[in-house]
Design an enzyme around this catalytic site. Structure first.
Site, PDB file in Angstrom:
ATOM      1  N   HIS A   8      10.586 -37.714 -58.408  1.00  0.00           N
ATOM      2  CA  HIS A   8      10.899 -38.634 -59.503  1.00  0.00           C
ATOM      3  C   HIS A   8      12.349 -38.511 -59.940  1.00  0.00           C
ATOM      4  O   HIS A   8      12.968 -37.462 -59.847  1.00  0.00           O
ATOM      5  CB  HIS A   8       9.916 -38.509 -60.670  1.00  0.00           C
ATOM      6  CG  HIS A   8       9.950 -37.212 -61.412  1.00  0.00           C
ATOM      7  ND1 HIS A   8      10.797 -36.973 -62.451  1.00  0.00           N
ATOM      8  CD2 HIS A   8       9.202 -36.096 -61.277  1.00  0.00           C
ATOM      9  CE1 HIS A   8      10.591 -35.767 -62.937  1.00  0.00           C
ATOM     10  NE2 HIS A   8       9.634 -35.202 -62.237  1.00  0.00           N
ATOM     11  N   ASP A  20      14.621 -30.676 -61.545  1.00  0.00           N
ATOM     12  CA  ASP A  20      13.441 -31.428 -62.003  1.00  0.00           C
ATOM     13  C   ASP A  20      13.863 -32.844 -62.362  1.00  0.00           C
ATOM     14  O   ASP A  20      14.252 -33.103 -63.492  1.00  0.00           O
ATOM     15  CB  ASP A  20      12.819 -30.726 -63.203  1.00  0.00           C
ATOM     16  CG  ASP A  20      11.552 -31.409 -63.680  1.00  0.00           C
ATOM     17  OD1 ASP A  20      10.963 -32.197 -62.915  1.00  0.00           O
ATOM     18  OD2 ASP A  20      11.150 -31.156 -64.816  1.00  0.00           O
ATOM     19  N   GLU A  54       8.226 -40.431 -65.143  1.00  0.00           N
ATOM     20  CA  GLU A  54       7.244 -39.354 -64.985  1.00  0.00           C
ATOM     21  C   GLU A  54       7.225 -38.494 -66.233  1.00  0.00           C
ATOM     22  O   GLU A  54       6.165 -38.120 -66.722  1.00  0.00           O
ATOM     23  CB  GLU A  54       7.592 -38.513 -63.742  1.00  0.00           C
ATOM     24  CG  GLU A  54       6.531 -37.488 -63.376  1.00  0.00           C
ATOM     25  CD  GLU A  54       6.743 -36.108 -63.985  1.00  0.00           C
ATOM     26  OE1 GLU A  54       5.883 -35.240 -63.784  1.00  0.00           O
ATOM     27  OE2 GLU A  54       7.757 -35.888 -64.663  1.00  0.00           O
ATOM     28  N   GLU A  55       8.400 -38.193 -66.755  1.00  0.00           N
ATOM     29  CA  GLU A  55       8.494 -37.334 -67.939  1.00  0.00           C
ATOM     30  C   GLU A  55       7.964 -38.018 -69.194  1.00  0.00           C
ATOM     31  O   GLU A  55       7.697 -37.366 -70.195  1.00  0.00           O
ATOM     32  CB  GLU A  55       9.947 -36.903 -68.174  1.00  0.00           C
ATOM     33  CG  GLU A  55      10.565 -36.111 -67.032  1.00  0.00           C
ATOM     34  CD  GLU A  55      10.022 -34.705 -66.881  1.00  0.00           C
ATOM     35  OE1 GLU A  55       9.095 -34.309 -67.615  1.00  0.00           O
ATOM     36  OE2 GLU A  55      10.519 -33.987 -65.997  1.00  0.00           O
TER      37      GLU A  55
END
Length: 189
Positions: A8, A20, A54-55
């Site tokens: 992502h 991340d 996504e987060e």
């Protein structure tokens, strides 16, 4: 028929999101680039998805799923890397016993880089919809000993990424995605 590799693009709102999940996005891109550069043409389509939001609850993954779920029988496996790209250890896998045996056999090809383990259960918010509907799933497993030093922090910068470890992760992603995409039959469900 589709083999989906993914990571992502969004990150937490501090740091750069290099680990991340920039690393997962990069190795997914690199896997397809390597396969193309080698002139390999698998039997199935390799599709790269760089998820968004996504987060923020997996909004991008849900949208993608809603747009493509009518073709779910054509998705061979969904793969997501979202736990950093440190030294790889193997794959988390969700699927039936026959599919797991096939994935174990594929992982033996990675013996030269000592990455052969297959762990129970793939992880990934972005691929959960597919796995819940029976599509086999895989997630990269790697050395998490430093992951939470940087996760969702100002320390998640490009300097966290080790090019050698990322190359090993990309090798795992490349081998697994290519072999599955080039098998005579789709993975059993």
């Amino acid at each position: 028929q589709i083999v989906l590799v993914s990571g992502h693009l969004d990150s937490w709102d501090v740091g750069q999101g290099a680990m991340d999940d920039g690393g997962g996005a990069f190795i997914s891109w690199e896997a397809l680039s390597l396969i193309k550069d080698l002139g390999l043409r698998p039997k199935r389509t390799l599709r790269l998805v760089l998820w968004t939001a996504e987060e923020q609850g997996g909004i991008g993954a849900e949208q993608y799923y809603q747009l493509h779920k009518e073709n779910i029988s054509n998705f061979d496996i969904v793969m997501e890397s979202d736990e950093g790209t440190f030294k790889p250890a193997g794959l988390g896998f969700t699927g039936n016993a026959k599919a797991r045996d096939i994935v174990r056999e594929i992982m033996t090809l990675l013996q030269p880089i000592n990455v052969t383990d297959v762990y129970d259960n793939a992880d990934g918010i972005d691929i959960d919809y597919w796995m819940r509907d029976g599509v086999p799933g895989a997630s990269l497993r790697d050395d998490l000993s430093k992951y939470f030093w940087f996760h969702h922090s100002q320390g998640d910068m490009m300097t966290v990424q080790d090019p050698n470890q990322m190359n090993l992760c990309a090798a795992v992603w490349t081998v697994v995605s290519y072999v599955i995409a080039d098998m005579e039959e789709m993975l059993p469900r």
